[in-house]
Design a protein around this motif. Sequence first.
Motif, PDB file in Angstrom:
ATOM      1  N   LEU A  58       0.830  -1.206   0.000  1.00 37.15           N
ATOM      2  CA  LEU A  58       0.000   0.000   0.000  1.00 37.15           C
ATOM      3  C   LEU A  58       0.863   1.254   0.000  1.00 37.15           C
ATOM      4  N   TYR A  61       2.119   1.786  -3.526  1.00 34.08           N
ATOM      5  CA  TYR A  61       1.061   2.235  -4.433  1.00 34.08           C
ATOM      6  C   TYR A  61       0.700   3.705  -4.202  1.00 34.08           C
ATOM      7  N   TYR A  62       0.509   4.086  -2.949  1.00 29.92           N
ATOM      8  CA  TYR A  62       0.030   5.441  -2.658  1.00 29.92           C
ATOM      9  C   TYR A  62       1.131   6.494  -2.716  1.00 29.92           C
ATOM     10  N   TRP A 136      -6.396  -5.240  -0.314  1.00 30.71           N
ATOM     11  CA  TRP A 136      -7.470  -4.294  -0.004  1.00 30.71           C
ATOM     12  C   TRP A 136      -8.565  -4.934   0.850  1.00 30.71           C
ATOM     13  N   ALA A 183      -9.364   7.157  -2.452  1.00 31.14           N
ATOM     14  CA  ALA A 183      -7.910   7.326  -2.421  1.00 31.14           C
ATOM     15  C   ALA A 183      -7.225   6.349  -3.378  1.00 31.14           C
ATOM     16  N   THR A 184      -7.791   5.157  -3.526  1.00 29.46           N
ATOM     17  CA  THR A 184      -7.224   4.179  -4.466  1.00 29.46           C
ATOM     18  C   THR A 184      -7.311   4.680  -5.896  1.00 29.46           C
ATOM     19  N   ALA A 187      -4.988   7.778  -6.317  1.00 29.23           N
ATOM     20  CA  ALA A 187      -3.564   7.453  -6.452  1.00 29.23           C
ATOM     21  C   ALA A 187      -3.250   6.969  -7.855  1.00 29.23           C
TER      22      ALA A 187
END
Length: 523
Positions: A58, A61-62, A136, A183-184, A187
């Motif tokens: 995570l 990714y972010y 997730w 947010a996913t 990003a």
Amino acid sequence: MSLPNWIRPRSNVERHDVEAVNSAPSDKPLYEGRKKIFPKRANGRFRRLKWIIMAVTLGIYYLTPWLRWDRGPYAPDQAVLIDMANRRFYFFMVEIWPQEFFFVAGMLVMAGIGLFLVTSIAGRAWCGYTCPQTVWTDLFLVIERAIEGDRNARIRLENAPWSFDKITKRVSKHAIWLLIAVATGGAWIFYFADAPTLAMQFFYGEAPTIAYMTVAILTATTYTFGGIMREQICIYMCPWPRIQAAMLDEESLTVTYNDWRGEPRGRGKKRQAAAGVQTGDCVDCNACVVVCPMGIDIRDGQQMACITCALCIDACDDVMDKVGRDRGLISYATLADYNANMAMATNPESHRIDPARVHDEDGHVKPQYRHFNWRHLLRPRTFIYTGLWLAIGLALLFALGLRDRLEVNVLHDRNPVFTRLSDGSIRNGYTIKILNMKPEPRTIRLGLEGLPGATMEVNEIADEEARSIAVPVNPDQLRQLKVYVTVPRENLAEDTTEFTFSVDDQIDEEHDSYSARFEVPEN
């Protein structure tokens, strides 16, 4: 009469009244409504490993779109950027142009072979630890547990009538899920444009429409897949469970219930011992079932729904510690070891598992039973996968290190093919494209090789004809030129003549060339 240590009462073990929703014997028709799963939180080494992997994946990714990488004043400074507008892919110090897409294709092939390698070694480890659906879903379960409590509290809340407390908890949970889903999607779009700039445009309503559409789609899919559907994605939608068996063999590690030491199961060990009934290590507490996010019972054997997350191993090891037995009743094991152990544990006369053949007087597993050895990894299948993976990787690195950052492409005019000038000389027209693939301005020397006596003229740069011309090219850009090549009458050959356009950067000593044809009239 005193009882041996391994059959003493086990009153400190919590027993769970639970049915495996997706276990092999209880598979239901596909049209039957889904039974919701309430996995209990597990504790142990594999659960800690999953926390670490979740945090790392995570975080990557972010945070990746916000990393900076200085490429000079003429190139973007975002470390990882898929620049669709300019058809570029930036990855730290590497810049990929459209004609170099084979690098991306090669990396995708490496990812596929790497997945085959991991699966041949440790089964569906990708599914259990690093698959986005798993990561997730774990994240959404963290939120669910924090708001609604662990398994029993969530079951009570699910069955309770609607009240202010239930509505508050459900609204809070789904609101946080939606924020994570937004947010996913947010990003993801930052990988395709400068992240700080796009973020400001997005919040002020000035971003491109496609950005808002992408965020909306990814928000819906993340919320639905991770929060609502969960294990159904893995069981019914993902193709990988149906093909991963092709990568497994008898030496592959899979999460296995070792029934050769767990059977026959028994709860009242003291009563069974008094009755002369011997039982295995499994106390039938169902701890492995309540922690399973897929709703299966690993004791039913290998199943398509199992994602090899190993949480059942943590739960079982905790129970074995409480009852004073060896860990590993559920463990990563190979089919070869399992079959060998099962053969030793089976009584040849009754053809049933005999606990006395497995345990010593203290209840420990006898040392002759086989356990995983790292040498299982050294077999032809893993050597082939590893060799292919390394070969492709080295080939890509070799090509990356030797690639030129200067290219030339030439297109001959089709109408007219040639022009006869008043002095009898012949002129051909060409469209020349000089590609500067460096993020800095360069002066490229365009020249002729071959074609004696020929000169060229580029009106937008110089009015005079010459054999070579200096051409300025902007950073990371393609320069298109209209070039006329003239050959005097006395130097003309019959029909056509082969020659070469060359481009050189004398500072970086880069060179490229393109073979062309000079067309002349037939005699």
